[in-house]
Write a protein that holds these residues in place. Sequence first.
Motif, PDB file in Angstrom:
ATOM      1  N   PHE A   3       8.037  44.375 -20.393  1.00  0.00           N
ATOM      2  CA  PHE A   3       7.322  45.326 -20.452  1.00  0.00           C
ATOM      3  C   PHE A   3       7.771  45.830 -21.886  1.00  0.00           C
ATOM      4  O   PHE A   3       6.912  46.540 -22.663  1.00  0.00           O
ATOM      5  N   GLN A   4       8.519  45.859 -22.350  1.00  0.00           N
ATOM      6  CA  GLN A   4      10.640  46.433 -23.463  1.00  0.00           C
ATOM      7  C   GLN A   4       9.371  45.783 -24.360  1.00  0.00           C
ATOM      8  O   GLN A   4      10.129  46.165 -25.426  1.00  0.00           O
ATOM      9  N   ALA A   5       8.627  44.490 -24.334  1.00  0.00           N
ATOM     10  CA  ALA A   5       8.285  43.434 -25.632  1.00  0.00           C
ATOM     11  C   ALA A   5       7.315  44.511 -26.330  1.00  0.00           C
ATOM     12  O   ALA A   5       6.867  44.626 -26.972  1.00  0.00           O
ATOM     13  N   LEU A   6       6.707  45.474 -25.317  1.00  0.00           N
ATOM     14  CA  LEU A   6       5.321  46.114 -26.294  1.00  0.00           C
ATOM     15  C   LEU A   6       6.222  47.465 -27.025  1.00  0.00           C
ATOM     16  O   LEU A   6       5.072  48.068 -27.508  1.00  0.00           O
ATOM     17  N   LEU A   7       7.105  48.367 -26.667  1.00  0.00           N
ATOM     18  CA  LEU A   7       7.413  49.746 -26.922  1.00  0.00           C
ATOM     19  C   LEU A   7       7.745  48.726 -28.261  1.00  0.00           C
ATOM     20  O   LEU A   7       8.906  49.824 -28.350  1.00  0.00           O
ATOM     21  N   LYS A   8       6.717  48.612 -29.400  1.00  0.00           N
ATOM     22  CA  LYS A   8       7.192  48.531 -30.494  1.00  0.00           C
ATOM     23  C   LYS A   8       6.502  49.915 -31.317  1.00  0.00           C
ATOM     24  O   LYS A   8       4.583  50.211 -30.768  1.00  0.00           O
ATOM     25  N   ASP A   9       7.355  50.477 -32.407  1.00  0.00           N
ATOM     26  CA  ASP A   9       6.442  52.170 -32.188  1.00  0.00           C
ATOM     27  C   ASP A   9       5.120  51.656 -33.309  1.00  0.00           C
ATOM     28  O   ASP A   9       3.809  52.718 -33.143  1.00  0.00           O
ATOM     29  N   ASN A  10       5.188  50.307 -34.125  1.00  0.00           N
ATOM     30  CA  ASN A  10       3.892  50.739 -34.778  1.00  0.00           C
ATOM     31  C   ASN A  10       2.879  50.154 -33.527  1.00  0.00           C
ATOM     32  O   ASN A  10       1.540  50.252 -34.471  1.00  0.00           O
ATOM     33  N   LEU A  11       3.186  49.362 -33.081  1.00  0.00           N
ATOM     34  CA  LEU A  11       1.989  48.908 -31.634  1.00  0.00           C
ATOM     35  C   LEU A  11       1.549  50.199 -31.110  1.00  0.00           C
ATOM     36  O   LEU A  11       0.130  50.503 -30.413  1.00  0.00           O
ATOM     37  N   VAL A  12       2.840  51.024 -30.741  1.00  0.00           N
ATOM     38  CA  VAL A  12       1.972  52.376 -29.724  1.00  0.00           C
ATOM     39  C   VAL A  12       1.218  53.352 -30.745  1.00  0.00           C
ATOM     40  O   VAL A  12       0.383  53.793 -30.272  1.00  0.00           O
ATOM     41  N   ALA A  13       2.245  53.586 -31.703  1.00  0.00           N
ATOM     42  CA  ALA A  13       0.683  54.312 -32.862  1.00  0.00           C
ATOM     43  C   ALA A  13      -0.306  54.248 -33.511  1.00  0.00           C
ATOM     44  O   ALA A  13      -0.902  54.655 -32.885  1.00  0.00           O
ATOM     45  N   LYS A  14      -0.913  52.316 -33.288  1.00  0.00           N
ATOM     46  CA  LYS A  14      -2.174  51.829 -33.242  1.00  0.00           C
ATOM     47  C   LYS A  14      -3.592  52.502 -31.840  1.00  0.00           C
ATOM     48  O   LYS A  14      -4.106  51.901 -32.141  1.00  0.00           O
ATOM     49  N   GLY A  15      -2.342  52.759 -30.724  1.00  0.00           N
ATOM     50  CA  GLY A  15      -3.053  52.743 -30.069  1.00  0.00           C
ATOM     51  C   GLY A  15      -3.033  51.182 -29.128  1.00  0.00           C
ATOM     52  O   GLY A  15      -4.029  51.244 -28.284  1.00  0.00           O
ATOM     53  N   LEU A  16      -3.051  50.198 -29.413  1.00  0.00           N
ATOM     54  CA  LEU A  16      -2.844  49.404 -28.991  1.00  0.00           C
ATOM     55  C   LEU A  16      -2.202  49.037 -27.235  1.00  0.00           C
ATOM     56  O   LEU A  16      -1.824  47.986 -26.851  1.00  0.00           O
ATOM     57  N   VAL A  17      -0.759  49.896 -27.596  1.00  0.00           N
ATOM     58  CA  VAL A  17      -0.079  48.935 -26.013  1.00  0.00           C
ATOM     59  C   VAL A  17      -1.086  50.392 -25.574  1.00  0.00           C
ATOM     60  O   VAL A  17      -0.668  49.541 -23.771  1.00  0.00           O
ATOM     61  N   LEU A  18      -1.181  51.607 -25.858  1.00  0.00           N
ATOM     62  CA  LEU A  18      -2.026  52.276 -24.269  1.00  0.00           C
ATOM     63  C   LEU A  18      -3.411  51.243 -23.471  1.00  0.00           C
ATOM     64  O   LEU A  18      -3.247  51.584 -22.809  1.00  0.00           O
ATOM     65  N   SER A  19      -4.370  50.943 -24.826  1.00  0.00           N
ATOM     66  CA  SER A  19      -5.215  49.691 -24.053  1.00  0.00           C
ATOM     67  C   SER A  19      -4.944  48.427 -23.480  1.00  0.00           C
ATOM     68  O   SER A  19      -4.968  48.147 -22.726  1.00  0.00           O
ATOM     69  N   PHE A  20      -3.622  48.299 -23.515  1.00  0.00           N
ATOM     70  CA  PHE A  20      -2.914  46.652 -22.595  1.00  0.00           C
ATOM     71  C   PHE A  20      -3.091  47.514 -21.409  1.00  0.00           C
ATOM     72  O   PHE A  20      -3.524  46.741 -20.586  1.00  0.00           O
ATOM     73  N   VAL A  21      -1.884  48.688 -21.575  1.00  0.00           N
ATOM     74  CA  VAL A  21      -1.496  48.669 -20.038  1.00  0.00           C
ATOM     75  C   VAL A  21      -2.663  49.590 -19.756  1.00  0.00           C
ATOM     76  O   VAL A  21      -3.003  49.257 -18.089  1.00  0.00           O
ATOM     77  N   THR A  22      -3.510  49.891 -19.876  1.00  0.00           N
ATOM     78  CA  THR A  22      -5.250  50.310 -19.322  1.00  0.00           C
ATOM     79  C   THR A  22      -5.770  48.855 -18.538  1.00  0.00           C
ATOM     80  O   THR A  22      -5.767  49.008 -17.352  1.00  0.00           O
ATOM     81  N   VAL A  23      -5.674  48.240 -19.202  1.00  0.00           N
ATOM     82  CA  VAL A  23      -6.562  47.108 -18.860  1.00  0.00           C
ATOM     83  C   VAL A  23      -5.186  46.486 -17.648  1.00  0.00           C
ATOM     84  O   VAL A  23      -5.803  45.964 -16.268  1.00  0.00           O
ATOM     85  N   PHE A  24      -3.698  46.226 -17.605  1.00  0.00           N
ATOM     86  CA  PHE A  24      -3.090  45.578 -16.555  1.00  0.00           C
ATOM     87  C   PHE A  24      -2.791  46.146 -15.549  1.00  0.00           C
ATOM     88  O   PHE A  24      -2.997  45.822 -14.364  1.00  0.00           O
ATOM     89  N   PHE A  25      -3.461  48.316 -16.104  1.00  0.00           N
ATOM     90  CA  PHE A  25      -2.996  48.527 -14.668  1.00  0.00           C
ATOM     91  C   PHE A  25      -4.658  48.284 -13.588  1.00  0.00           C
ATOM     92  O   PHE A  25      -4.090  48.429 -12.404  1.00  0.00           O
ATOM     93  N   LYS A  26      -6.122  48.475 -14.728  1.00  0.00           N
ATOM     94  CA  LYS A  26      -6.815  48.429 -13.472  1.00  0.00           C
ATOM     95  C   LYS A  26      -6.820  47.333 -12.483  1.00  0.00           C
ATOM     96  O   LYS A  26      -7.778  46.782 -11.503  1.00  0.00           O
ATOM     97  N   GLU A  27      -6.423  45.728 -13.924  1.00  0.00           N
ATOM     98  CA  GLU A  27      -6.569  44.456 -13.287  1.00  0.00           C
ATOM     99  C   GLU A  27      -5.241  44.575 -12.276  1.00  0.00           C
ATOM    100  O   GLU A  27      -5.945  43.512 -11.149  1.00  0.00           O
ATOM    101  N   TYR A  28      -4.397  45.209 -12.334  1.00  0.00           N
ATOM    102  CA  TYR A  28      -3.518  45.134 -11.013  1.00  0.00           C
ATOM    103  C   TYR A  28      -3.976  45.389  -9.762  1.00  0.00           C
ATOM    104  O   TYR A  28      -3.277  44.981  -8.776  1.00  0.00           O
ATOM    105  N   LEU A  29      -4.107  46.914 -10.283  1.00  0.00           N
ATOM    106  CA  LEU A  29      -4.867  47.157  -8.587  1.00  0.00           C
ATOM    107  C   LEU A  29      -5.706  46.905  -7.806  1.00  0.00           C
ATOM    108  O   LEU A  29      -6.012  47.199  -7.431  1.00  0.00           O
ATOM    109  N   VAL A  30      -6.769  45.366  -8.578  1.00  0.00           N
ATOM    110  CA  VAL A  30      -7.324  45.047  -7.681  1.00  0.00           C
ATOM    111  C   VAL A  30      -6.667  44.615  -6.487  1.00  0.00           C
ATOM    112  O   VAL A  30      -7.809  44.551  -5.361  1.00  0.00           O
TER     113      VAL A  30
END
Length: 331
Positions: free
Chosen positions: A167-194
Motif C-alpha cells: 500500500f505504501q508504494a502507492l502513495l507517490k505524489d504524482n500518482l495521487v495528483a493524477k487520480g491514479l491511486v484513487l482509481s486503483f484503490v476503488t477497484v481494489f476495494f470493490k474487488e476485495y469486498l466481493v
Amino acid sequence: MSSKEKPTLGGTRIKTRKRNIAAPLDPAAFADAVVQIYLDNAGDLELVVKNIESSELNFSRYGDTFFEVIFTGGRTQPGTIKPDEGERHPYSVLDCQPKREAILPSVLYIQKILRRRPFLIKNLENVMQKFLQSLELFEENERQKLAIFTALAFSQKLSGLPPETVFQALLKDNLVAKGLVLSFVTVFFKEYLVENSLDDLMLLLKRGKMEDKLLDCFPTAKRSTECFSEHFTKEGLLALVEYNEKKIFEVKLKEMKTTLTTQIAEETDISDVIQTAKQHVKDAKLPDVEVVRILWDMLMDTFQWSGKNQQQNANSILRQVVFFVLFIYEL
C-alpha cells in the motif's frame, strides 16, 4: 641435503587455494526458459507448476525475473517496466481480461509456487512495488488488472505478502495528483469486498497503515469528507462511506468532549462553555440526540464528589445542571 633443496614436513600436503567462481548472471536465459515452459504447456497453469517444480532453474537468484514473466509475459528492462528482448508468452496477468475469474488462476498458481518456495515472497513484493510505483506507465485496463490481482492476493491470503509495503508504494505524489491511486484503490476495494467484509478490509488497511490515510488517496483539490462520500457512493461502496462518516463523527464528538471537559474543570463561565459547545455542534453538524447524550456523560464524568464539603458538592452540581439545561434550551 643439497643447498638447493628445501626442507619439508613429512606427511603434509600442499593444498592449492580454490577460487570461488560464481555462475554468471543471466536473467535473460532464465526468463526465456520460464517463457518456454508456458508456451510448451499452452498456458495451462497446472502443467506449468509441475514443469517448473521439476526444472533446475535458479529461482533464488532470478526471483524478480520470474514474477516479471508471470505479470508481463517476459523480462522487463532493468529498473523499468518496458519489455526486454527475448521470447514472451501471452498468458500473463496483464494479457488476460480485467476480471476476477481471469486473474484468480494466476493468484492461485503463485500461491502454489510460494508454498514450495516461500523465499520468493520477497521477490513478489519487489515486483509489485515496482509496478505500483509506476502506475502512470500502464494502460488503464492494465492498472485495473493490477488492482484486481492485488485484491485477490490479499483475499486469498497469499503467503506472507505484507500489506504495508504494497500500500505504501502507492502513495507517490504524482500518482495521487493524477487520480491514479484513487482509481486503483476503488477497484481494489470493490474487488476485495466481493468475498470479504468491511471489517476485514479495515483490518487489512490497518495492517497496511492505510486506515487513517484514505483521504491521502484523493488529489489535493478533492481531499475532503464530502468528496470522499460522493466518490464512493457513486461507486456503490456505501458501507465504506458510512464507516468513514461514523469514524469522523466519533472523532468530532471526542474533540468536543475534551474541549468542554477542560473548560468545565477550569470553571470557565457557563455562557462561554455553551458558546463553545454550540460552535462544535455547528462545525461538526452533530445531531442533537448525540450531543445531549455526550454532554450528560461528560458532566457525570467530570463531577467529583467531595466527602467533606457538602456545600461544594451542591454548588458543583447546580453549576453543571444549569449549564446542561441552558444548553438544551438553546439547541
